[in-house]
Design a protein around this motif. Structure first.
Motif, PDB file in Angstrom:
ATOM      1  N   GLU A   7       0.487  -0.962  -0.226  1.00  0.00           N
ATOM      2  CA  GLU A   7      -0.081  -0.010   0.306  1.00  0.00           C
ATOM      3  C   GLU A   7       1.030   1.166   0.328  1.00  0.00           C
ATOM      4  OE1 GLU A   7       0.353  -1.731   4.160  1.00  0.00           O
ATOM      5  OE2 GLU A   7      -0.234  -1.913   2.190  1.00  0.00           O
ATOM      6  N   GLY A   8       2.150   0.984  -0.356  1.00  0.00           N
ATOM      7  CA  GLY A   8       2.997   2.164   0.238  1.00  0.00           C
ATOM      8  C   GLY A   8       3.851   3.159  -1.346  1.00  0.00           C
ATOM      9  N   ARG A   9       3.483   2.009  -1.969  1.00  0.00           N
ATOM     10  CA  ARG A   9       3.340   1.956  -3.751  1.00  0.00           C
ATOM     11  C   ARG A   9       2.762   3.591  -3.746  1.00  0.00           C
ATOM     12  NH1 ARG A   9       2.287  -3.259  -6.530  1.00  0.00           N
ATOM     13  NH2 ARG A   9       0.480  -3.566  -5.360  1.00  0.00           N
ATOM     14  N   TYR A  10       4.164   4.084  -4.859  1.00  0.00           N
ATOM     15  CA  TYR A  10       3.526   4.521  -5.540  1.00  0.00           C
ATOM     16  C   TYR A  10       2.451   5.389  -6.327  1.00  0.00           C
ATOM     17  CZ  TYR A  10       3.071   9.294  -8.349  1.00  0.00           C
ATOM     18  OH  TYR A  10       3.325  10.697  -8.639  1.00  0.00           O
ATOM     19  N   ARG A  11       1.310   5.593  -6.109  1.00  0.00           N
ATOM     20  CA  ARG A  11      -0.124   5.499  -7.896  1.00  0.00           C
ATOM     21  C   ARG A  11       0.570   6.239  -8.414  1.00  0.00           C
ATOM     22  NH1 ARG A  11      -4.743   2.551  -7.590  1.00  0.00           N
ATOM     23  NH2 ARG A  11      -3.761   1.881  -5.116  1.00  0.00           N
ATOM     24  N   GLY A  12       0.598   6.279 -10.369  1.00  0.00           N
ATOM     25  CA  GLY A  12       0.732   7.120 -11.473  1.00  0.00           C
ATOM     26  C   GLY A  12      -0.121   6.275 -12.175  1.00  0.00           C
ATOM     27  N   GLY A  13       0.673   6.576 -13.174  1.00  0.00           N
ATOM     28  CA  GLY A  13      -0.237   6.339 -14.502  1.00  0.00           C
ATOM     29  C   GLY A  13      -1.456   7.609 -14.706  1.00  0.00           C
ATOM     30  N   VAL A  19      -5.539   4.040 -17.073  1.00  0.00           N
ATOM     31  CA  VAL A  19      -4.018   3.033 -16.684  1.00  0.00           C
ATOM     32  C   VAL A  19      -3.906   3.663 -15.228  1.00  0.00           C
ATOM     33  CG1 VAL A  19      -1.759   3.133 -17.461  1.00  0.00           C
ATOM     34  CG2 VAL A  19      -3.640   3.808 -19.607  1.00  0.00           C
ATOM     35  N   THR A  20      -3.518   2.544 -14.368  1.00  0.00           N
ATOM     36  CA  THR A  20      -3.380   2.924 -12.748  1.00  0.00           C
ATOM     37  C   THR A  20      -1.947   1.828 -13.406  1.00  0.00           C
ATOM     38  OG1 THR A  20      -5.232   3.307 -12.213  1.00  0.00           O
ATOM     39  CG2 THR A  20      -3.825   3.230 -10.240  1.00  0.00           C
ATOM     40  N   THR A  21      -0.627   2.901 -12.062  1.00  0.00           N
ATOM     41  CA  THR A  21       0.639   2.430 -12.573  1.00  0.00           C
ATOM     42  C   THR A  21       0.945   2.295 -11.258  1.00  0.00           C
ATOM     43  OG1 THR A  21       1.388   2.716 -14.909  1.00  0.00           O
ATOM     44  CG2 THR A  21       3.084   2.037 -13.363  1.00  0.00           C
ATOM     45  N   LEU A  22       1.284   1.030 -10.124  1.00  0.00           N
ATOM     46  CA  LEU A  22       1.936   0.821  -7.989  1.00  0.00           C
ATOM     47  C   LEU A  22       3.272   0.821  -9.364  1.00  0.00           C
ATOM     48  CD1 LEU A  22      -0.629  -1.041  -7.445  1.00  0.00           C
ATOM     49  CD2 LEU A  22      -0.813   1.462  -6.604  1.00  0.00           C
ATOM     50  N   HIS A  23       4.163   2.004  -8.597  1.00  0.00           N
ATOM     51  CA  HIS A  23       5.980   2.097  -8.170  1.00  0.00           C
ATOM     52  C   HIS A  23       6.228   1.633  -7.434  1.00  0.00           C
ATOM     53  CE1 HIS A  23       5.117   4.032 -12.228  1.00  0.00           C
ATOM     54  NE2 HIS A  23       5.143   5.251 -11.443  1.00  0.00           N
ATOM     55  N   ASP A 206       3.458  -6.570  -1.581  1.00  0.00           N
ATOM     56  CA  ASP A 206       3.782  -6.369  -0.234  1.00  0.00           C
ATOM     57  C   ASP A 206       5.484  -7.090  -1.455  1.00  0.00           C
ATOM     58  OD1 ASP A 206       2.591  -5.660   1.253  1.00  0.00           O
ATOM     59  OD2 ASP A 206       2.520  -6.864   2.988  1.00  0.00           O
ATOM     60  N   ALA A 207       6.801  -6.027  -1.228  1.00  0.00           N
ATOM     61  CA  ALA A 207       8.105  -6.718  -0.530  1.00  0.00           C
ATOM     62  C   ALA A 207       8.828  -7.054   0.309  1.00  0.00           C
ATOM     63  CB  ALA A 207       8.228  -5.804  -2.295  1.00  0.00           C
ATOM     64  N   ALA A 208       9.849  -7.704  -0.306  1.00  0.00           N
ATOM     65  CA  ALA A 208      11.045  -8.158   1.006  1.00  0.00           C
ATOM     66  C   ALA A 208      12.417  -7.686   0.017  1.00  0.00           C
ATOM     67  CB  ALA A 208      11.369  -9.801   1.171  1.00  0.00           C
ATOM     68  N   ARG A 209      13.323  -7.076   0.543  1.00  0.00           N
ATOM     69  CA  ARG A 209      14.971  -6.554  -0.202  1.00  0.00           C
ATOM     70  C   ARG A 209      15.414  -6.871   0.916  1.00  0.00           C
ATOM     71  NH1 ARG A 209      13.657  -0.755  -2.465  1.00  0.00           N
ATOM     72  NH2 ARG A 209      10.814  -0.568  -3.079  1.00  0.00           N
ATOM     73  N   ILE A 210      16.477  -7.891  -0.022  1.00  0.00           N
ATOM     74  CA  ILE A 210      17.309  -9.055   1.178  1.00  0.00           C
ATOM     75  C   ILE A 210      18.078  -8.998   0.676  1.00  0.00           C
ATOM     76  CG2 ILE A 210      18.031 -11.161   2.250  1.00  0.00           C
ATOM     77  CD1 ILE A 210      14.669 -11.740   1.370  1.00  0.00           C
TER      78      ILE A 210
END
Length: 235
Positions: A7-13, A19-23, A206-210
């Motif tokens: 839910e913290g992704r930037y919403r654009g497009g 067109v809706t984009t989640l960055h 959600d994403a994990a950066r390891i």
């Protein structure tokens, strides 16, 4: 391990154009100096296109553009004369090389959703290339290799980046897999819930950066779908 909530992704497009984009990272007009990429990844965008909507002809160069279709029908057309229609579970690679122009649009009558990931190539240059693979990961246990830059790994899609590999899992229920070892690992959840090392809970988006090569176990207790980038950039 660092978790970035969906839910913290930037919403654009352009929502008015369908067109809706989640960055997940800085992209286009959105710039966050603390979030410009991870490992060799430059972009991870979730695209939502209404029927008939899409991206008009536009250029790329020196970028590995990997697309994983989640729902609907993606239509691709480029200036090399290639056309393709991809459905849910299909994989596409546009290796832009010295330059290519293409069009992407919703080619069906239902909403289209796909995940598009951009990767730095090595080497730069070379003629543009295109690959599309139908349903490379059937539902079932374990991680499956989708794309890699090492030919001896026999990936369905060969990347122009020897230090990266993309894996996918589509378990139908309880499953446990050890993530591939790498200096950088990026886990993105598409559907369901994924638990990492029994403590970190990832939900859709959600994403994990390891960072670091310590063993990481991914566990699911129900139907799920997630992607894993394993990257070992050169110093």
């Amino acid at each position: 391990m660092e978790v970035w909530a969906g839910e913290g992704r930037y919403r654009g497009g352009d929502p008015d154009a369908g067109v809706t984009t989640l960055h997940a990272f800085s992209f286009g007009s959105h710039y966050d100096p603390d979030n410009v990429g991870f490992g060799l990844l430059m972009a991870c965008n979730e695209e939502l296109l209404a029927p008939g909507a899409g991206f008009g002809e536009h250029p790329h160069r020196d970028t590995e553009i990997v697309t994983w279709v989640l729902e609907g029908t993606l239509e691709h057309r480029d200036d090399q004369g290639r056309t393709a229609r991809l459905g849910a579970g299909d994989l596409q690679l546009l290796s832009a090389g010295t330059g290519v122009r293409h069009v992407e649009r919703n080619g069906g009558t239902h909403p289209l959703r796909f995940l598009q990931m951009w990767l730095r190539p090595d080497p730069f240059g070379g003629p543009p290339q295109y690959t599309a693979v139908t349903a490379p990961v059937p539902p079932g246990p374990g991680l499956r290799l989708l794309a890699a830059g090492a030919p001896d790994a026999c990936p369905p899609v060969l990347l122009r980046q020897p230090a990266a590999a993309l894996w996918a899992a589509r378990p139908a229920g309880h499953d446990s897999s050890t993530l591939p070892a790498a200096a950088y690992r990026y886990v993105h959840v598409v559907r369901g819930t994924v638990h990492l090392n029994g403590t970190t809970r990832l939900c859709p988006g959600d994403a994990a950066r390891i960072t670091g090569r310590e063993p990481v176990e991914a566990r699911t207790d129900g139907p799920a779908e997630y992607l894993v980038w394993a990257m070992d950039p050169r110093p």
